[in-house]
Design a protein around this motif. Structure first.
Motif, mmCIF file in Angstrom:
data_model
loop_
_atom_site.group_PDB
_atom_site.id
_atom_site.type_symbol
_atom_site.label_atom_id
_atom_site.label_comp_id
_atom_site.label_asym_id
_atom_site.label_seq_id
_atom_site.Cartn_x
_atom_site.Cartn_y
_atom_site.Cartn_z
ATOM 1 N N THR B 47 0.812 -1.126 0.374
ATOM 2 C CA THR B 47 0.555 0.294 0.262
ATOM 3 C C THR B 47 0.573 1.231 0.156
ATOM 4 O O THR B 47 1.722 1.101 0.365
ATOM 5 N N ASP B 48 0.877 2.703 -0.182
ATOM 6 C CA ASP B 48 0.709 3.523 -0.307
ATOM 7 C C ASP B 48 0.649 4.293 0.697
ATOM 8 O O ASP B 48 0.146 3.838 1.600
ATOM 9 N N ALA B 49 1.233 5.439 1.192
ATOM 10 C CA ALA B 49 1.132 6.359 1.788
ATOM 11 C C ALA B 49 -0.430 6.284 2.503
ATOM 12 O O ALA B 49 -0.549 6.647 3.424
ATOM 13 N N SER B 50 -0.988 6.649 1.437
ATOM 14 C CA SER B 50 -2.355 6.626 1.852
ATOM 15 C C SER B 50 -3.260 5.477 2.192
ATOM 16 O O SER B 50 -4.426 5.583 1.922
ATOM 17 N N GLY B 51 -2.386 4.778 2.251
ATOM 18 C CA GLY B 51 -3.383 3.198 2.504
ATOM 19 C C GLY B 51 -3.956 2.840 1.371
ATOM 20 O O GLY B 51 -4.982 2.043 1.592
ATOM 21 N N LYS B 52 -3.711 3.623 -0.353
ATOM 22 C CA LYS B 52 -4.165 2.579 -1.031
ATOM 23 C C LYS B 52 -3.090 1.122 -1.644
ATOM 24 O O LYS B 52 -2.339 1.138 -1.411
ATOM 25 N N VAL B 53 -3.703 -0.036 -2.344
ATOM 26 C CA VAL B 53 -3.234 -0.725 -2.529
ATOM 27 C C VAL B 53 -2.921 -0.674 -3.926
ATOM 28 O O VAL B 53 -3.504 0.631 -5.241
ATOM 29 N N THR B 54 -1.489 -0.291 -4.280
ATOM 30 C CA THR B 54 -1.024 0.069 -5.207
ATOM 31 C C THR B 54 -0.640 -0.981 -6.465
ATOM 32 O O THR B 54 -0.204 -2.299 -6.454
ATOM 33 N N LEU B 55 -0.936 -1.381 -7.552
ATOM 34 C CA LEU B 55 -1.018 -1.879 -8.820
ATOM 35 C C LEU B 55 -0.123 -1.125 -9.987
ATOM 36 O O LEU B 55 -0.491 0.187 -10.405
ATOM 37 N N ASP B 56 1.037 -1.960 -9.861
ATOM 38 C CA ASP B 56 1.850 -1.385 -11.339
ATOM 39 C C ASP B 56 1.562 -2.337 -12.656
ATOM 40 O O ASP B 56 1.839 -3.628 -12.397
ATOM 41 N N PHE B 57 1.010 -2.044 -13.312
ATOM 42 C CA PHE B 57 0.594 -2.878 -15.089
ATOM 43 C C PHE B 57 1.191 -1.779 -15.988
ATOM 44 O O PHE B 57 1.280 -1.051 -16.544
ATOM 45 N N TRP B 58 1.695 -3.848 -16.271
ATOM 46 C CA TRP B 58 2.956 -2.911 -17.739
ATOM 47 C C TRP B 58 1.659 -3.674 -18.839
ATOM 48 O O TRP B 58 1.090 -4.628 -18.741
ATOM 49 N N ASN B 59 1.723 -2.931 -19.810
ATOM 50 C CA ASN B 59 1.408 -2.854 -21.307
ATOM 51 C C ASN B 59 2.683 -2.384 -22.033
ATOM 52 O O ASN B 59 3.023 -1.199 -22.354
ATOM 53 N N GLY B 60 1.832 -2.716 -23.556
ATOM 54 C CA GLY B 60 2.879 -2.087 -24.733
ATOM 55 C C GLY B 60 1.922 -1.407 -25.466
ATOM 56 O O GLY B 60 2.545 -0.909 -26.527
ATOM 57 N N PHE B 61 0.611 -0.104 -25.098
ATOM 58 C CA PHE B 61 0.352 0.676 -26.313
ATOM 59 C C PHE B 61 0.897 1.769 -26.210
ATOM 60 O O PHE B 61 0.487 2.119 -25.405
ATOM 61 N N THR B 62 1.790 1.702 -27.107
ATOM 62 C CA THR B 62 2.367 3.236 -26.899
ATOM 63 C C THR B 62 1.682 3.739 -28.321
ATOM 64 O O THR B 62 2.344 4.914 -28.191
ATOM 65 N N GLY B 63 0.708 3.284 -28.648
ATOM 66 C CA GLY B 63 0.439 3.811 -30.204
ATOM 67 C C GLY B 63 -0.328 4.849 -29.481
ATOM 68 O O GLY B 63 -0.794 5.604 -27.970
#
Lengths: 318, 444
Positions: B47-63
């Motif tokens: 969780t981050d400072a404010s207590g939220k669950v943080t999710l790192d979302f990897w993707n390839g939508f570069t366009g």
């Protein structure tokens, strides 16, 4: 010329004959000096052990497993090696690597020597020429490879266009055509590295004492003879260094070719290191990839030893 | 040859040292390989400072689809205050290269998007966690989703992903070039035979150097959406049997399709050989090819280039429409904690909600993953075109659920195709040999 090459202190403090002293083992000769030497070597040794020797041993172990980076490795004995030697992809990459090394190494070394000889003369624009030849070496390889891929592009490539103007036009572009792709990446490989080896040769040329040339001239040696009998032998140190370095570098060729062709068309430019990368990071077979890199390691080691042995016998010191 | 130097005697020692240093430097460079082992990273706090669950979302939508993706994520983050998703957008090939090492070192993404066709390979290696329980949870409203998009990420009976998008590939054709060739700009080819009849008119060699300046179609033969392999369907062929156990690459039907296309390309120069997908896009975009079969992500690029193009269902083969569909799915690393998994499910549900899909389709041009929002998608015409029922009905996935699907395409089919296109043997010989390789890959 028989000047002593030992450290200056030796000559001034020791009146006894120098040669036997120089052969004594480091630790016995002078404890303090040896200790200093080891102290200075320690950082490099630690780095060498941690980042070269340990990974090498680790790769050797991994090559006996089916490691895939996520699950625990399972020991499979020599299975990877058995598969390897029956794998056409391995032999293809092996052949390409040898071809690349056999062509690029001598061409680079000879060109580097020629450039060094030319650029050792005094002429207007010498610094510019030296810089121009050395420049590709310091530019990031990725950038160079991308730039060349652009230059050679069949549709928008400037070089393709110019060559097309004079009637040389491979229909599919240099990098897409199986007949030319290898030659194209070889040419760029030579172009990229020749400047570095040239600098080593230049350094060597400048360290040859002028008296030797004076003497040989007095003896009536012409330019070709002076080159054959003075320059070339006295550059043997540099030639040894340059050819060993160039051979090792070409046998490990990867990044430039990877960016330019990805090993294609149909694996015509795939080298062993590229196969290691493909099997490891794309097919997730790290054990198998380790086996390939271990075979490459042994191959490079043997070749380097042979080269050292051969060239060292021909070495000349002064 | 003059090689003497006035400073030679003095300069000897420093130069030799320089040589040695340079030598060591280059040797060091040569040895600086990469080992993919790592234990570092450590469990980043959930969780981050404010207590939220943080999710790192990897993707390839570069366009142009990247901003649309970001918009949906922003909407999701704003819609609740327990989960915060951060998009990490990178080119697909970078993602495929990095994902394994970073997951192994516990330093990787929390959500991984990738082509569903690549998921079985990673899943078979233990990268992904099964997400069957996502679909059994009624609150996620998965009933309205396109079933083919859901099934795309199934491997060995377990579903490893939730769809980001689902799209068929369609035929883009340049109306101006059709007109210039004396063809009706409103009548793109509907069958292979019609296509073949147009090739001589649309392949133009203006300067007579034997190399066309304009091609009938832009088809990449490597690093691209697998259009060539999908053409095998046109005659009832394919690379692998439906049960995924037998290679069908050397079957008469497959060879018939390959013969047809290889001879069109070799003899009539229907397309340029040796192009990657990006090269093919460039060729069509610059008006040097009259047609291209590709997905909706290219529309904005073609619009910006000012092309006057039409969209149609790709020409049908003699026995099968041969329309290729592609799915990108989101998966979770195998070691995901329950807390992160619950948070990710919340995001997946939002992504595939009517609201999320409307925003996504409007912004990206992809057809929505659910049919019940079609009438809400208004600001872009493309989701409707790519989502058209007759195209969607005929669209099929290539090698679904086959762990070796990626390697089969990259190391067997593509090189064999390139050999055939380069005339390095007959189609029959090349693909008979390739078929044996496919079979041995299937056995792995």
């Amino acid at each position: 010329m028989t000047t002593t090459v030992g450290p200056p202190t030796e000559r001034t403090t020791a009146p006894r004959p120098a040669p036997p002293r120089r052969r004594r083992p480091l630790l016995k000769a002078n404890g303090r000096r040896a200790l200093t030497a080891w102290l200075f070597l320690t950082p490099s040794l630690i780095v060498l052990l941690a980042f070269t020797l340990y990974p090498m041993i680790q790769a050797g172990y991994l090559s006996l497993t089916d490691y895939n980076l996520i699950r625990a490795a399972r020991f499979v004995g020599l299975d990877n090696y058995v598969e390897l030697f029956q794998d056409p992809a391995f032999w293809n990459a092996f052949g390409n690597t040898v071809l690349y090394a056999v062509v690029v190494t001598p061409v680079t070394v000879v060109l580097a020597l020629l450039f060094a000889l030319m650029l050792n003369q005094r002429f207007v624009g010498r610094s510019f020429a030296r810089t121009a030849i050395f420049l590709p070496f310091i530019v990031s390889l990725g950038i160079i490879a991308i730039a060349w891929a652009f230059l050679l592009d069949p549709n928008i490539g400037l070089l393709s266009y110019w060559l097309g103007e004079i009637g040389i036009v491979p229909e599919q572009g240099w990098l897409n055509d199986p007949r030319y792709a290898m030659a194209a990446v070889m040419a760029v490989g030579v172009w990229k590295n020749v400047g570095f080896y040239m600098v080593i040769y230049l350094a060597g040329l400048q360290s040859i004492p002028g008296e030797i040339y004076e003497a040989s001239r007095l003896d009536g040696a012409g330019p070709w003879q002076r080159f054959r009998s003075v320059t070339l032998p006295l550059l043997s140190n540099q030639t040894l260094l340059v050819s060993v370095l160039a051979l090792i570098a070409t046998l490990q060729a990867f990044d430039q070719i990877w960016v330019m062709t990805h090993g294609g068309p149909f694996f015509r430019t795939e080298t062993l290191v590229m196969l290691v990368y493909r099997e490891g990071f794309q097919q997730l077979r790290f054990g198998y990839a380790s086996a390939i890199s271990f075979v490459l390691l042994v191959f490079v080691f043997i070749l380097s030893m042979v080269q050292f042995g051969y060239l060292r016998r021909k070495q000349v010191t002064y | 040859m003059k090689t003497q130097h006035p400073r030679s005697g003095r300069a000897r020692r420093p130069f030799r040292a320089l040589t040695a240093v340079a030598g060591i430097a280059i040797a060091g460079l040569a040895l600086a390989g990469c080992t993919g082992q790592g234990s570092g990273g450590g469990g980043a706090s959930e969780t981050d400072a404010s207590g939220k669950v943080t999710l790192d979302f990897w993707n390839g939508f570069t366009g142009p689809d990247g901003p649309a993706l970001q918009k949906v994520i922003d909407d999701f983050n704003a819609s609740q205050d327990t989960v915060e998703v951060t998009a990490n957008i990178m080119p697909w090939d970078t993602l495929y290269q990095k994902v394994l090492t970073s997951v192994a070192s516990s330093d990787g993404p929390d959500i991984i998007a990738m082509s569903a066709s690549r998921m079985p390979q990673f899943a078979s290696q233990g990268l992904f966690m099964g997400v069957d329980d996502y679909y059994t949870d009624e609150s996620h409203d998965s009933k309205a989703l396109n079933q083919a998009a859901i099934d795309a990420s199934v491997f060995d009976g377990v579903n490893y992903g939730v769809p980001v998008n689902y799209t068929p590939m369609m035929l883009y054709y340049n109306k101006d070039l059709f007109t210039a060739a004396g063809l009706d700009p409103e009548k793109p080819p509907t069958t292979w035979d019609e296509f073949a009849a147009m090739v001589p008119k649309l392949t133009v060699d203006q300067d007579g150097d034997g190399k066309p300046d304009q091609y009938a179609i832009a088809m990449g033969d490597h690093e691209t959406v697998p259009i060539y392999p999908s053409l095998l369907w046109g005659t009832g062929g394919g690379i692998v049997s439906d049960d995924g156990k037998t290679s069908t690459l050397a079957d008469p039907e497959s060879l018939k399709a390959l013969d047809f296309w290889v001879s069109l390309v070799r003899d009539q120069k229907a397309t340029q050989i040796g192009m990657s997908g990006a090269d093919a896009d460039k060729l069509f975009q610059t008006g040097k090819a009259a047609m291209e079969i590709v997905g909706p992500w290219m529309t904005s690029g073609f619009d910006e280039a000012g092309l006057n193009y039409g969209l149609a269902k790709p020409p049908a083969g003699p026995t099968d429409p041969a329309v290729l569909a592609d799915v990108v799915s989101m998966g979770l690393p195998a070691n995901t904690s329950d807390e992160k998994k619950a948070a990710a499910y919340q995001f997946f549900a939002y992504w595939n909600s009517a609201e999320g899909q409307t925003t996504w389709a409007d912004g990206s041009g992809f057809p929505p993953n659910r049919s019940d929002v079609a009438d809400k998608v208004t600001s872009s015409p493309y989701p409707a075109i790519f989502g058209a029922q007759d195209v969607a009905d005929d669209a099929k996935l290539l090698l679904p659920g086959i762990a070796q699907g990626g390697p089969i395409l990259e190391t067997v089919f593509t090189p064999a195709l390139q050999r055939a296109l380069n005339g390095e043997g007959s189609v029959q010989d090349i693909f008979t040999a390739a078929s044996a390789d496919v079979q041995s890959q299937l056995g792995k």
